[in-house]
Design an enzyme around this catalytic site. Structure first.
Site, PDB file in Angstrom:
ATOM      1  N   CYS A 274      40.411  41.412  33.204  1.00 49.25           N
ATOM      2  CA  CYS A 274      41.031  40.022  32.735  1.00 49.25           C
ATOM      3  C   CYS A 274      40.600  39.278  34.235  1.00 49.25           C
ATOM      4  CB  CYS A 274      42.487  40.088  32.990  1.00 49.25           C
ATOM      5  SG  CYS A 274      43.240  40.727  31.396  1.00 49.25           S
TER       6      CYS A 274
ATOM      7  N   THR B  10      43.225  36.238  25.312  1.00 48.71           N
ATOM      8  CA  THR B  10      42.897  35.022  26.099  1.00 48.71           C
ATOM      9  C   THR B  10      41.518  34.334  25.559  1.00 48.71           C
ATOM     10  OG1 THR B  10      43.917  36.388  28.088  1.00 48.71           O
ATOM     11  CG2 THR B  10      42.338  34.653  28.460  1.00 48.71           C
TER      12      THR B  10
HETATM   13  C1  UDX Z   1      46.194  40.623  35.208  1.00 51.02           C
HETATM   14  C2  UDX Z   1      47.284  39.560  35.640  1.00 51.02           C
HETATM   15  O1  UDX Z   1      48.210  39.872  36.578  1.00 51.02           O
HETATM   16  C3  UDX Z   1      48.069  39.462  34.169  1.00 51.02           C
HETATM   17  O2  UDX Z   1      49.315  38.722  34.480  1.00 51.02           O
HETATM   18  C4  UDX Z   1      47.077  39.164  33.132  1.00 51.02           C
HETATM   19  O3  UDX Z   1      47.892  39.127  31.896  1.00 51.02           O
HETATM   20  C5  UDX Z   1      45.820  40.214  33.038  1.00 51.02           C
HETATM   21  O4  UDX Z   1      45.135  40.124  34.374  1.00 51.02           O
HETATM   22  P1  UDX Z   1      45.852  43.293  35.738  1.00 51.02           P
HETATM   23  O5  UDX Z   1      44.238  43.071  35.050  1.00 51.02           O
HETATM   24  O6  UDX Z   1      46.456  44.005  35.012  1.00 51.02           O
HETATM   25  O7  UDX Z   1      46.399  41.820  35.328  1.00 51.02           O
HETATM   26  O8  UDX Z   1      45.867  43.505  37.070  1.00 51.02           O
HETATM   27  P2  UDX Z   1      46.510  42.742  38.483  1.00 51.02           P
HETATM   28  O9  UDX Z   1      47.590  43.315  38.866  1.00 51.02           O
HETATM   29  O10 UDX Z   1      46.706  41.450  38.308  1.00 51.02           O
HETATM   30  O11 UDX Z   1      45.415  42.993  39.626  1.00 51.02           O
HETATM   31  C6  UDX Z   1      43.880  42.566  39.398  1.00 51.02           C
HETATM   32  C7  UDX Z   1      43.125  42.850  40.504  1.00 51.02           C
HETATM   33  O12 UDX Z   1      43.477  42.274  41.746  1.00 51.02           O
HETATM   34  C8  UDX Z   1      43.325  44.244  40.842  1.00 51.02           C
HETATM   35  O13 UDX Z   1      41.864  45.007  41.176  1.00 51.02           O
HETATM   36  C9  UDX Z   1      44.049  44.530  42.228  1.00 51.02           C
HETATM   37  O14 UDX Z   1      43.354  45.633  42.893  1.00 51.02           O
HETATM   38  C10 UDX Z   1      43.631  43.268  42.805  1.00 51.02           C
HETATM   39  N1  UDX Z   1      44.610  42.452  43.729  1.00 51.02           N
HETATM   40  C11 UDX Z   1      45.646  42.426  43.576  1.00 51.02           C
HETATM   41  C12 UDX Z   1      44.040  42.523  45.148  1.00 51.02           C
HETATM   42  O15 UDX Z   1      42.957  42.680  45.523  1.00 51.02           O
HETATM   43  N2  UDX Z   1      45.103  41.841  45.919  1.00 51.02           N
HETATM   44  C13 UDX Z   1      46.198  41.768  45.595  1.00 51.02           C
HETATM   45  O16 UDX Z   1      47.113  41.224  46.574  1.00 51.02           O
HETATM   46  C14 UDX Z   1      46.827  41.972  44.238  1.00 51.02           C
END
Ligand code: UDX
Length: 435
Positions: free
Chosen positions: A262, A121
């Site tokens: 991320c 990224t």
């Molecule tokens: C993210 C993107 O989803 C992915 O497409 C990208 O390539 C990398 O970043 P990731 O970091 O693995 O992926 O986690 P993700 O499942 O997106 O969750 C991110 C954060 O948001 C977590 O801390 C999760 O707990 C939080 N979250 C997610 C919330 O607080 N509420 C939600 O409804 C969803």
């Protein structure tokens, strides 16, 4: 095809293993010999469901190897750049030094007709800067962002929901597209949506997708703040607005907010890049998204202090969860770990636990006390703070917990418990944005 993957961290290790699983011959290259040593034995250097199995089976076929010697990338027709782009120390912008050094190190081993594919990224404009470096090598450059989610990384790589190729105009673009179509032949045969575009769009797709997701989470967390002063229930609100197909219920879970390697760094880097481009105002809202997100951590700490009548000293507080989300041992920018550290800093007797992330947490915060088992962590707690919604915490039986920590206050930082069930078992239940 013969592929190389430069950088075997989260993204690269999963990509290398998944590409070998799909039938390609893959060499993974990294400067970290310890990481390479583990991967070569089929062991994942981090917790990711399904990765050890894919590593072992691909290594057994002989199609997947790992090395610290860049020279072994020679002979591959496609070279993926999958190194990290962390936040620069003390700044919002991304640190591109690993991307630059990977490309520089690869240069001597490129042959005419090779394709270098950026997966990391990066700030928009990076690909058009890097393509200059490739001048004279005869290799083309494409940008092919990755959208994998931790916890589902192998699945997301083998069966992506879309493919994006950023390619140059003209014949170079046609060559790049043809090679990438061959790499992703399985996904293409399964009619995975494909967007072929220019470098800038491909780079922006990734950061804008993450900015959108972060905004969605902060939106619902902002509603939680309003719910907290009005007596409304943000989870019901999310259900109700989520039924509108234009809005959708996913990523509308209010709680302690987002973390990980991320979303936080990507929105900061995006805002910094927009400033450089003279368009800081266009994404100024991302600073607010970040601020709302960080305020939710303050709120959880505040609720814990309230439960302890502002006298945390020596009171036992159990923190359930340390990773930034379930099914991961990643504690980068983890709201859960942050809450544990802050409560400890305020003098509480914090006992933290997590199914996978204790080791990573201890390395960063040796001052914290940990328990391996949930039961040991819970015993004698005055306050229980659930900050990562691992299924074993979601499925806790309130009557069993009542034996270990009777009459504790349970702060549900992920709104994943049934308030009624916990209250009936004698607990004071406090959710985020819930009455
Ligand atoms: C993210 C993107 O989803 C992915 O497409 C990208 O390539 C990398 O970043 P990731 O970091 O693995 O992926 O986690 P993700 O499942 O997106 O969750 C991110 C954060 O948001 C977590 O801390 C999760 O707990 C939080 N979250 C997610 C919330 O607080 N509420 C939600 O409804 C969803």
């Amino acid at each position: 095809m013969k592929l190389s993957v430069i950088g075997c961290g989260y993204l690269g290790a999963v990509h290398a293993a998944s590409m070998a699983e799909l039938g390609h011959e893959v060499v993974g290259v990294d400067v970290d010999w310890q990481k390479i040593g583990l991967l070569a034995e089929g062991r994942a250097p981090f917790f990711e469901p399904g990765l050890p199995e894919v590593l072992t089976s691909a290594i057994a076929t002989g199609r997947l190897t790992f090395t610290t010697d860049m020279a072994e990338a020679q002979g591959a027709s496609v070279h993926f750049i999958a190194v990290g782009t962390p936040q620069r120390k003390g700044e919002a912008a991304a640190d591109l030094s690993y991307v630059d050094s990977a490309v520089n190190a690869l240069l001597p081993y490129l042959s005419s007709g090779d394709l270098v594919v950026g997966k990391s990224t990066v700030p928009v404009g990076t690909a058009s800067r890097l393509v200059e470096k490739l001048n004279g090598s005869g290799a083309d450059l494409a940008w092919n962002p990755e959208f994998l989610r931790e916890g589902f990384a192998v699945e997301d790589t083998i069966r992506p929901d879309r493919l994006v190729y950023g390619v140059p105009e003209g014949e170079g673009g046609d060559r790049a597209t043809a090679l990438l179509n061959e790499v992703y032949a399985t996904a293409i045969a399964n009619e995975t949506p494909l967007v072929v575009t220019d470098y800038a769009t491909a780079e922006l797709v990734k950061v804008s997708a993450n900015a959108f997701l972060a905004t969605k989470i902060s939106f619902i967390n902002a509603m939680a703040e309003i719910a907290e002063v009005t007596g409304a229930d943000v989870t019901k609100l999310a259900d109700a607005i989520g039924f509108d197909a234009r809005i959708g219920r996913r990523f509308l879970n209010a709680g302690v907010g987002f973390g990980g390697g991320c979303l936080p760094k990507d929105i900061r880097a995006f805002a910094a890049r927009a400033e450089e481009l003279g368009r800081g105002q266009s994404v100024a809202f991302l600073k607010e998204v970040d601020a709302i997100n960080l305020r939710r951590r303050d709120r959880v700490v505040e609720l814990a202090l309230d439960a302890l009548h502002q006298e945390p000293l020596g009171k036992k507080v159990t923190v359930l969860g340390l990773s930034f989300k379930p099914d991961s041992d990643d504690v980068r920018d983890s709201p859960a770990l942050d809450v544990a550290v802050r409560l400890k800093g305020l003098g509480a007797d914090v006992i933290a636990t997590d199914p996978q992330a204790i080791e990573n947490s201890r390395r960063l915060h040796p001052q914290l006390a940990f328990e391996e088992t949930t039961a040991a962590a819970l015993t004698g707690a005055s306050v229980v703070v659930l900050v990562t919604e691992w299924s074993e915490y979601r499925d806790l039986d309130p009557s069993e917990v009542a034996q270990l920590a009777p009459a504790a206050t349970v702060i549900d930082g992920r709104n994943c418990l049934d308030p009624q069930a916990w209250r009936s078992a004698g607990f004071t239940y406090v959710g985020l944005g819930r009455p």
